[in-house]
Motif scaffolding. Sequence first.
Motif, PDB file in Angstrom:
ATOM      1  N   TRP A 314       9.432   5.180   0.287  1.00 24.07           N
ATOM      2  CA  TRP A 314       8.085   5.190   0.931  1.00 24.07           C
ATOM      3  C   TRP A 314       7.466   4.163   0.938  1.00 24.07           C
ATOM      4  O   TRP A 314       6.905   3.607   1.970  1.00 24.07           O
ATOM      5  CB  TRP A 314       7.420   6.586   0.358  1.00 24.07           C
ATOM      6  N   GLU A 315       7.512   3.246  -0.114  1.00 27.03           N
ATOM      7  CA  GLU A 315       6.715   1.961  -0.127  1.00 27.03           C
ATOM      8  C   GLU A 315       7.250   0.976   0.848  1.00 27.03           C
ATOM      9  O   GLU A 315       6.659   0.109   1.724  1.00 27.03           O
ATOM     10  CB  GLU A 315       6.655   1.394  -1.583  1.00 27.03           C
ATOM     11  N   CYS A 318       5.875   1.720   4.159  1.00 28.61           N
ATOM     12  CA  CYS A 318       4.438   1.279   4.214  1.00 28.61           C
ATOM     13  C   CYS A 318       4.059  -0.376   4.284  1.00 28.61           C
ATOM     14  O   CYS A 318       3.208  -0.643   4.821  1.00 28.61           O
ATOM     15  CB  CYS A 318       3.777   1.823   2.895  1.00 28.61           C
ATOM     16  N   GLU A 319       5.264  -0.954   3.607  1.00 29.09           N
ATOM     17  CA  GLU A 319       4.992  -2.279   3.961  1.00 29.09           C
ATOM     18  C   GLU A 319       5.099  -2.886   5.398  1.00 29.09           C
ATOM     19  O   GLU A 319       4.469  -3.943   5.572  1.00 29.09           O
ATOM     20  CB  GLU A 319       6.289  -3.036   2.896  1.00 29.09           C
ATOM     21  N   GLY A 322       1.704  -0.363   7.127  1.00 31.51           N
ATOM     22  CA  GLY A 322       0.452  -0.272   6.575  1.00 31.51           C
ATOM     23  C   GLY A 322       0.659   1.030   5.947  1.00 31.51           C
ATOM     24  O   GLY A 322       1.326   1.949   5.901  1.00 31.51           O
ATOM     25  N   ASN A 323      -0.427   0.760   4.903  1.00 23.89           N
ATOM     26  CA  ASN A 323      -0.349   2.327   3.972  1.00 23.89           C
ATOM     27  C   ASN A 323      -1.457   3.215   4.425  1.00 23.89           C
ATOM     28  O   ASN A 323      -2.545   2.933   4.428  1.00 23.89           O
ATOM     29  CB  ASN A 323      -0.858   1.656   2.321  1.00 23.89           C
ATOM     30  N   PRO A 324      -1.037   4.456   4.608  1.00 20.62           N
ATOM     31  CA  PRO A 324      -2.006   5.522   5.213  1.00 20.62           C
ATOM     32  C   PRO A 324      -2.739   5.878   4.049  1.00 20.62           C
ATOM     33  O   PRO A 324      -3.537   7.043   4.065  1.00 20.62           O
ATOM     34  CB  PRO A 324      -1.063   6.535   5.868  1.00 20.62           C
ATOM     35  N   LEU A 331      -1.198   9.624   9.031  1.00 19.99           N
ATOM     36  CA  LEU A 331       0.199   9.451   9.033  1.00 19.99           C
ATOM     37  C   LEU A 331       0.812  10.433  10.448  1.00 19.99           C
ATOM     38  O   LEU A 331       1.621   9.842  11.155  1.00 19.99           O
ATOM     39  CB  LEU A 331       1.171  10.152   7.913  1.00 19.99           C
ATOM     40  N   TRP A 365       7.183  12.293   8.602  1.00 20.95           N
ATOM     41  CA  TRP A 365       6.149  11.985   9.606  1.00 20.95           C
ATOM     42  C   TRP A 365       6.298  13.417  10.355  1.00 20.95           C
ATOM     43  O   TRP A 365       4.969  13.888  10.677  1.00 20.95           O
ATOM     44  CB  TRP A 365       6.635  10.926  10.411  1.00 20.95           C
ATOM     45  N   ARG A1082       7.034  -1.943  -7.368  1.00 17.71           N
ATOM     46  CA  ARG A1082       7.126  -0.777  -6.696  1.00 17.71           C
ATOM     47  C   ARG A1082       7.842  -0.093  -7.649  1.00 17.71           C
ATOM     48  O   ARG A1082       7.545   1.411  -7.788  1.00 17.71           O
ATOM     49  CB  ARG A1082       7.624  -0.823  -5.320  1.00 17.71           C
ATOM     50  N   ARG A1316      -8.024   1.246   0.312  1.00 19.16           N
ATOM     51  CA  ARG A1316      -6.958   1.771   1.363  1.00 19.16           C
ATOM     52  C   ARG A1316      -6.060   2.672   0.526  1.00 19.16           C
ATOM     53  O   ARG A1316      -5.510   3.566   1.165  1.00 19.16           O
ATOM     54  CB  ARG A1316      -6.265   0.494   1.873  1.00 19.16           C
ATOM     55  N   GLU A1317      -5.988   2.339  -0.634  1.00 19.42           N
ATOM     56  CA  GLU A1317      -4.936   3.305  -1.626  1.00 19.42           C
ATOM     57  C   GLU A1317      -5.353   4.223  -2.111  1.00 19.42           C
ATOM     58  O   GLU A1317      -4.993   4.962  -2.909  1.00 19.42           O
ATOM     59  CB  GLU A1317      -4.003   2.264  -2.265  1.00 19.42           C
TER      60      GLU A1317
END
Length: 1776
Positions: A314-315, A318-319, A322-324, A331, A365, A1082, A1316-1317
């Motif tokens: 998942w990370e 997101c890289e 972008g991190n939702p 997402l 998703w 991570r 953001r996180e």
Amino acid sequence: MRLYGQRGHSACRLPGEPGFYKNDGLNVITGVKAQSMCNVANKEPPLRGDAREFPKELRGAPQSNSQSSFPVSRAQAVRKQFEESSYAVLTEFLREDVAQRLARELEELDRADGFQPDAEELPVPCYTSGVQDGWELVGPPHLRRFLRFCSGFQAESPHGRLGRGLSDVAGELFASETFLRWLKACTGLDPKNDGRPQVRRFRPGLDYTVAARGAQDTDEADLDAILCFAMGSEGEASTAAMEAWASEEVGGFECYLAADEEDETVEAQARYNFCFPYVHSRAAMSLLPSEDEVRDLGNIAEAARLLRLPPTLWEAFCEQVGNPGTDLRVLAALPAHVVVQGIGQAQLAGNGLSAVEAAHVGLMWRVARFKMYLLKGGPIENFVDVDPWEPNSNGPAQGQVPAPAGKSNGLKEKVLKMSNLLDQTDDSELMPPDMLTVSAWNQRYLQLMGDMPNEEEEPTDAQMAALDKRVNQMGHVFRVAALSLDICSLAALLGYEKLIERLTVQWPRNWDLIAHADDKARAERLERIRRNLVMDLKEGRQIPSDFKEEKPWSVCFRLLAQDEGYWSEQVRHPATAWLASGGRGIPMASAEALAAAHFPGLVEGHDIEATGGGERDDRRRQANRDKRVAKRKRQQAEREELQRLRSAPSSSKGGGGTSKGKGKGSGRDQAGDEICFSWAKDSGPCMSEPSTGRASSASAAHGADAEVPERVQKCLDEARDFSQYKLLRRFRFVHLFSGPRDVLAEELKAQCEAEGLGIDVESYDKLIDSSHDLVKSEPFETILNKSKNQDYDGGHAGFPCSSFSRARLNSSGEGPGPVRSGLEIYGLASNDRRQQAEADRGTVLAVRSTMVVAEIVTSQRKRAVPTVGTLENPPGSDTKEEGPAWELPELKEFEEKLNATTALFNTCAYQAKEKYKWFKPGRMTGCLAELSTLTRKCTCPSWVKHQALVGKHLTAKAAEYPQELAKAYAKLVVKAFKVTMQMEWWRHQLRMKSEEVSAAQKNWIASKMKKQLPPVTMVDLSSSKRAWLADDVENDKGPTEGPSKKRRKEQENQHFVGGMRNPAKAVSRLTKLAEAGRDVRRLWTRFVKDNPKVIETAESYGSENCELDPEALECWRKEIESFLKVKEFEDIILKEPGRFVSPLNSKLWKGWRKFSGDPERDLVQWIREGAPLGMAEDIPYCGIFPMTDEELPEVEGMPDIEAQLGAENYKSFKEEPEHAMHEIERYLKKGFCMEVDEMDLRRQFPTGTISKLALILKEKEDGSIKRRIIIDLLRSGGNSRCKIRERIVLPRVQDVMDSLKYLREQRFSVMLRAQREEWPDADQCQDIELVSADLADAYCHLAVAERELGNCVTPSMHPGKYLVFTAMLFGFRGAPLIMGRFASMLARMLQALIPPDEMQSQLYMDDPLWMMQGPKWRRQENLALILYMCGALGVKLQFKKGFRGLDAVWIGTRMELRLAEEVLVLSIPPKMMNEVTKTLTGWNNKGMVPVREVRAVTGKLSWICGIITRARWCVNILYAVITQTLKDVSLEEERAKRRDDTRPKPHMVAVHRMELPRQWFLAMFEKPDKFAVRREPLYAVHPTFALITDASPQGVGAILADIDKGSKQLVPLEALEIPVTEDIAKWMGIEWKAPSGQGPLEAWAVLMALKKWKHRLRGCSILIRSDSVVALATIRKTAAPSPVLNWIGAELALRAEELQLGRFSAQHIPGSWNQEADWLSRPHERGELPERLKGVPLRQFPKSSLMTSALAPPGASEALRWGQTSKVVSTAFDEL
């Protein structure tokens, strides 16, 4: 058993619809061809025959030879259901014994493969579970995934037995003719077995299929007979399984729909596109979780846990996108193509995602979309699950409910035909676009163009929909087909699609060009590329490594996407030409344009008649005729309008007399101004014949008053018309540094000749003529004057880049080194005369080139014509550390003042036809219209290797411009010349014959005038003005001459990797290492979630009970070793008994180095085999640290041990036997050394070095004793034989301050990440803490190499015994370098694990300091990562000695962080201060003290003055005393004879000689909180005022200036002049009017300026500029070797304390620049007052205050000697 009847294709049914039912997990499927039977409902089942023909596995089949028949009643019931629903279900179809056997085998297989149906929460097994013994995995994963059994497999295994058993059942069942007749009776279809039964297995939670359209094109029907197994346990478990099955939350679904009729719409067909998975048995689930499970989801983390999505996967996703955060809405809002692109670009452990991992992320998703749909309250049966990889998979918006299937209003929906809209040969249909789609198209056009299109140009909604289908949707269909047929890879297709998409975005109005180019590329270009690659392969030429002749299309598609020439020819160039023509007509590629020229009617009117006729064709032909008539009318109206604007009478009459194509309609440019198209044809509105007479006046708007060069005016006067003026007018272009072959001049002449223009090019280069040296006054003065006199119409200069080159920053030490940097752009302070001369030459050439081009541009602006003046040089690196030419203030001003534009390009982008390509980047800056269009980046394929520019031959060859670049540049120049010629001619006509110039011509001239900028005056950058520039006032700048060893070392430190000092900078330069650190970070985040107890170590850090959890440490070690793919070493290192083994984990260190690409090459070998010491074995060099300047010793051989036997240790070792033995026993116990007798020593080590041991005892604060053993290889000669090639670079306190400043600057990025996180405690993001640590037995982390052990021998405590140190020990000369290499790699690794805005670190050998920023939980998590990473690596940290907080003691400095005040307070640790105070106080009643004691305390005071810098002058006195005492040792006997005490005292120092510094330090330590502290702000402090000083033997001068940041200039406020009299010189202790007093007077000028303007300067930071190196050095250090300068340094320190001044920025300026201050310092020989000092108040110092000071100067008294009395000390502190 399930029976399905289908015709045309298969589709799906939703829950609740007829034909929907649940499916099991294991099935046997066969396709049975059948023919339809008429009126089957009225026929009896043709079922006759005995039971022997039925398969024995069926229920009801005979178990013996007795006769029995299959129940006819059952067949009738089945037939009835089949006629109603086209499907039927037969339950309990097999015999019970057969079914139980298969169920038992299947259950055993489930458990063996890791599927636990009885578990409350299903684990996620491996995707390859069960893929063995004949079972193969079927894909692709975006359509299906299940296991299929290969019938030919015969191995005896559980998997093989199950597969063969199912195959036997399928084969016997579907091969039975009786059974087929019974199927005919049930279905009414005549079965024809195709003989291909499939055995499939669907594993719980893993497998699925996606419903798809069938491939049937005939009217025949298909009969699918599927035998399925839904297995369940016995008893209560069985009941629960049946209930779960009935709830429809587990199991799979199979659906079929009737074939679409021809008149069904696409919208109705689209409703069938649903995905339903097949999964297996009891605890299985569908592809999406159940409705209840999705409703319970609250955030992304819960969804990830539900789907068991690995965090690292998942990370990685997101890289890219972008991190939702935790919001599922964000997402779900991602478009499908963004999800697919993000998955395609994601990297996991350096590799792309596999198909399984990609499907896993895509499922996340889809679940998010499902959740959002449920929140909207839509019916579950109407939800559309979108597969992001399917064409047109964006689906409806969230919450939008599609129209229910099956409902109609009875009217047929309108459809569009492609043949009516776009392509007559395309008979496909499409739906009209909805209003939202049309609105989006219109908004996009409005955003791009600023207004809606003209009515005749605006396409209809139907046309737009047809183009959308052709350009976008057909590409997706092709992709699906290419993937299904395995034509090429997905990556190649996605790259090609991205190109088409990019072209569509760039040229939204030219879809027809793009579609045509796409068709042509796939039809022709692909085959040509393939054919060329095959030919290259056979001829042995270089081709892409992954090209395969049998499967070539992946490489072909990739090369096609990179074929810039093809796409430019087919799309970009015709699209640009079409837009340039005002968007009229049809954009055509060059080949089409050629065809249209030969066959005019083929393209323009599109009059190709289609065959077929009919009413539709008649309407089409009539529409074409109407369009042609309307076009002719529009052209006629435009011609009539143009004739009205012409001043001369037109030759054409009437409306229809002119033939098609003659005459051009009027047009306007993008600014709305009219364009003249006919100037070059000697006709048209611009070509009216002039008549006699002169206009009375000319409008300034037309530039009639613009300057005209004499040569141009002469041509204008002689020309009768414009055509003659073109012949007479010749343009002049100057090219500086053209090279021996001027490619640019060749192209300029060629382009001008093509346009009918004349041009003369002047080329200057030393390789053409040695007299063309622009450093000399000639020819530079001539060229500059010609530029000022408007003799040139354009110019270009590509001045040499040698001294600005980035290549000089090489770490290998080869080739010429740098001579300038970004901070010292005019030359490094460390340059010698030759290097500075090289830098000055490069600067002069760059500045003179700029002056010439600036004058050319200025003259053109005075003439109000388009400007042509450019400069070219490499752009430089992002950091600008090499000092590119564009950092020169002169070039910056050129770019800013003249409003220059820039083009960046790679040379290889203009070498399409060249065999050898150079990546060499270039930058062209100047004033030339459309210069930015020359920007091009390297688009070379990955298999193309750029040629390295190594050697003078290649460098000189690369200096020549590529032909393609020169041609593109020449076209821009000629375009500007054409406009210049028109403007010159029509302005002349305005001045001479204004009444005959039409309105159109005047408007055209006025429109061009608007685009010409007014002339500007470049600031005079003569030498006298540079002293007043304020472009870089924060940094110190040394002189441009004279070597400086310290500055040279600083430059070297910046160029090498390092790691102990500022490891964050080292990591930022090693991108692969930084990426590896992020991957491990991570991994740690996931590990912490599973093992939260690791945080306890960070929480208790520094306490007595702090330690690593052994279980967690072992888990982390295994985790990180698995992640880094650590492997065992192939070889085994065998060591002799007693040899030390390093505690470091060599496997993990090697894995990290391989994974991260760390530049350290030798550490792993040292860990395994032992480290060399540079005596018997050289220490290899790998570029981590700078090389030393010392010459390596030449050693013939090692000495014999025999001759050294009998040596004894030092006295300190013998006098403390208990402490010595205690430490030796500790070493022996840990294996750091071994004890051998004399015989073994001779045998094992015949050569080597025996060194003595010394013992140092130190009492700690708690009263305990600290012991340290030193092995003295200095006196034994071992160190003299040591070869050290590297100089380690250690951090300083200043680096800690810089790191803290960086953290404060980056705190906002941490806050944004927290937001953001959604971090908890986000309000703590600005908190910072200091964390210190200590390595236990730091040097002993590494063993000594076997060959070096003979040099590690010392006498033991026991007679006849010797110690051999097998671990590294402090005292070996090579040990600091080995330890530095180890520590720097460790520092780089730990820094890479944590983002630089959350942690900065410094590592002083074995003393790390970590500065951490963020919330407390985040800092603890980062600290725990460091501690456990060190534990896994085998690094021994002393956790009890660690400290974390706002203050810490590090390398002898106490640091206190005060965040509220944003300052760092530096002070002296009380322990060191007490030790020094005790020593200095003990000198009170002593007349003399040993020089050894003075030297010891001076060393400590020198360290203290590194913190309290303004006490350095005191230390200088002590060093002077020590030096003089050692020099006077030989004279001491003669002195003793003259004293009362005649005893010689050669190594004794008189205390009174040190009284001044002694009392100064005692007074400072008495009030340490006031005097022994240093406050450093954690923010950038800029100087407020500047002092510019100078001195002569008879006077000093100073200027106080304000720093204007806006204009970047120094503005003088006041001036000061002080004549130096003989009394002043005598008072200071210098010789009057002598050159020897020049240096002290230069420094005194700064001191007097501080005194004069102290009220203005209080509390400020100051910029000081002087032409004296001595004065600047005194200011920096506030100390100096000579007594006079040291006194001035002390006075400066006192004034700085008194005024609370900030930092001094000391900058050197050449004496020739310092004209104003020099005028002030020469009252005896003055000329005219400098212009800059006019109006500036001139101040004098009161005579009564001139000879006053806090400390008496050396010249105040001959007996004083400045330091022999203590009375002045109290006065000084009173002033403070």
